[in-house]
Design a protein around this motif. Structure first.
Motif, PDB file in Angstrom:
ATOM      1  N   LYS A  32      -9.053   6.787  -2.403  1.00  0.00           N
ATOM      2  CA  LYS A  32      -8.321   5.948  -3.342  1.00  0.00           C
ATOM      3  C   LYS A  32      -7.404   5.033  -2.541  1.00  0.00           C
ATOM      4  N   ILE A  33      -7.509   3.714  -2.797  1.00  0.00           N
ATOM      5  CA  ILE A  33      -6.742   2.708  -2.073  1.00  0.00           C
ATOM      6  C   ILE A  33      -6.058   1.796  -3.085  1.00  0.00           C
ATOM      7  N   ARG A  34      -4.784   1.492  -2.835  1.00  0.00           N
ATOM      8  CA  ARG A  34      -4.095   0.536  -3.683  1.00  0.00           C
ATOM      9  C   ARG A  34      -4.549  -0.864  -3.278  1.00  0.00           C
ATOM     10  N   ASP A  35      -5.060  -1.611  -4.244  1.00  0.00           N
ATOM     11  CA  ASP A  35      -5.631  -2.931  -3.978  1.00  0.00           C
ATOM     12  C   ASP A  35      -5.250  -3.866  -5.120  1.00  0.00           C
ATOM     13  N   GLU A  36      -4.492  -4.902  -4.786  1.00  0.00           N
ATOM     14  CA  GLU A  36      -4.069  -5.900  -5.767  1.00  0.00           C
ATOM     15  C   GLU A  36      -3.380  -5.248  -6.967  1.00  0.00           C
ATOM     16  N   GLY A  37      -2.521  -4.258  -6.693  1.00  0.00           N
ATOM     17  CA  GLY A  37      -1.759  -3.618  -7.745  1.00  0.00           C
ATOM     18  C   GLY A  37      -2.482  -2.517  -8.501  1.00  0.00           C
ATOM     19  N   PHE A  38      -3.732  -2.251  -8.153  1.00  0.00           N
ATOM     20  CA  PHE A  38      -4.510  -1.203  -8.812  1.00  0.00           C
ATOM     21  C   PHE A  38      -4.936  -0.170  -7.779  1.00  0.00           C
ATOM     22  N   VAL A  39      -5.117   1.067  -8.229  1.00  0.00           N
ATOM     23  CA  VAL A  39      -5.681   2.095  -7.358  1.00  0.00           C
ATOM     24  C   VAL A  39      -7.188   2.108  -7.613  1.00  0.00           C
ATOM     25  N   ARG A  40      -7.955   1.909  -6.545  1.00  0.00           N
ATOM     26  CA  ARG A  40      -9.412   1.833  -6.663  1.00  0.00           C
ATOM     27  C   ARG A  40     -10.066   2.830  -5.702  1.00  0.00           C
ATOM     28  N   ASN A  41     -11.243   3.319  -6.092  1.00  0.00           N
ATOM     29  CA  ASN A  41     -12.064   4.124  -5.186  1.00  0.00           C
ATOM     30  C   ASN A  41     -12.829   3.169  -4.289  1.00  0.00           C
ATOM     31  N   LYS A  42     -12.646   3.296  -2.982  1.00  0.00           N
ATOM     32  CA  LYS A  42     -13.348   2.437  -2.036  1.00  0.00           C
ATOM     33  C   LYS A  42     -13.957   3.297  -0.940  1.00  0.00           C
ATOM     34  N   ALA A  43     -15.020   2.804  -0.372  1.00  0.00           N
ATOM     35  CA  ALA A  43     -15.668   3.502   0.739  1.00  0.00           C
ATOM     36  C   ALA A  43     -15.043   3.058   2.063  1.00  0.00           C
ATOM     37  N   ILE A  44     -14.836   4.027   2.934  1.00  0.00           N
ATOM     38  CA  ILE A  44     -14.452   3.749   4.320  1.00  0.00           C
ATOM     39  C   ILE A  44     -15.697   4.066   5.139  1.00  0.00           C
ATOM     40  N   TYR A  45     -16.272   3.045   5.756  1.00  0.00           N
ATOM     41  CA  TYR A  45     -17.494   3.192   6.540  1.00  0.00           C
ATOM     42  C   TYR A  45     -17.139   3.391   8.007  1.00  0.00           C
ATOM     43  N   ILE A  46     -17.934   4.203   8.691  1.00  0.00           N
ATOM     44  CA  ILE A  46     -17.746   4.415  10.125  1.00  0.00           C
ATOM     45  C   ILE A  46     -19.101   4.355  10.819  1.00  0.00           C
ATOM     46  N   ALA A  47     -19.127   3.738  11.990  1.00  0.00           N
ATOM     47  CA  ALA A  47     -20.317   3.716  12.836  1.00  0.00           C
ATOM     48  C   ALA A  47     -19.966   4.475  14.115  1.00  0.00           C
ATOM     49  N   LEU A  48     -20.759   5.490  14.431  1.00  0.00           N
ATOM     50  CA  LEU A  48     -20.543   6.326  15.605  1.00  0.00           C
ATOM     51  C   LEU A  48     -21.737   6.176  16.537  1.00  0.00           C
ATOM     52  N   GLY A  49     -21.488   5.744  17.756  1.00  0.00           N
ATOM     53  CA  GLY A  49     -22.545   5.611  18.750  1.00  0.00           C
ATOM     54  C   GLY A  49     -22.507   6.777  19.716  1.00  0.00           C
ATOM     55  N   ILE A  50     -23.676   7.228  20.127  1.00  0.00           N
ATOM     56  CA  ILE A  50     -23.769   8.309  21.115  1.00  0.00           C
ATOM     57  C   ILE A  50     -24.531   7.779  22.315  1.00  0.00           C
ATOM     58  N   LEU A  51     -23.886   7.849  23.471  1.00  0.00           N
ATOM     59  CA  LEU A  51     -24.497   7.377  24.712  1.00  0.00           C
ATOM     60  C   LEU A  51     -25.493   8.412  25.225  1.00  0.00           C
ATOM     61  N   ALA A  52     -26.292   8.014  26.202  1.00  0.00           N
ATOM     62  CA  ALA A  52     -27.330   8.888  26.750  1.00  0.00           C
ATOM     63  C   ALA A  52     -26.753  10.178  27.335  1.00  0.00           C
ATOM     64  N   ASP A  53     -25.501  10.132  27.839  1.00  0.00           N
ATOM     65  CA  ASP A  53     -24.896  11.342  28.405  1.00  0.00           C
ATOM     66  C   ASP A  53     -24.205  12.214  27.350  1.00  0.00           C
TER      67      ASP A  53
END
Length: 103
Positions: A39-60
């Motif tokens: 839940k994030i406050r956005d423009e005076g309203f509380v909205r459900n928003k997605a927080i996206y994450i990208a995780l990279g894994i190196l060869a080691d």
């Protein structure tokens, strides 16, 4: 309090900008994308928003967060705040035998 949040945010803005603009390794044999809804406050309203994450894994097996984005909804379209560079498969990227060690 809102003043404390603003002070903390202002204190780390420069470091966040440096992190966002850092060079990435050329090769990530594995990349995972995930999201969590908060839940994030956005423009005076509380909205459900997605927080996206990208995780990279190196060869080691080293893990690196490649990016974090907050859902920006514009007319039903989800827009990333900042896009990753084009990710293309590179078979020469994986270690010999195609195995990636875990950490």
């Amino acid at each position: 309090s809102p003043d404390l949040i603003s002070a903390v945010t202002d204190a780390v803005l420069e470091e966040v900008a440096e992190w966002q603009n850092r060079p990435l390794d050329a090769c990530f044999p594995l990349v995972f994308f995930d999201a969590i809804r908060v839940k994030i406050r956005d423009e005076g309203f509380v909205r459900n928003k997605a927080i996206y994450i990208a995780l990279g894994i190196l060869a080691d097996g080293t893990k690196e967060i490649l990016g974090i984005w907050i859902e920006q909804d514009r007319g039903g379209q989800v827009l990333a705040v900042k896009r990753l560079p084009k990710l293309t498969p590179d078979l020469e990227c994986a270690p010999e035998g195609g195995q990636i060690s875990g950490r």
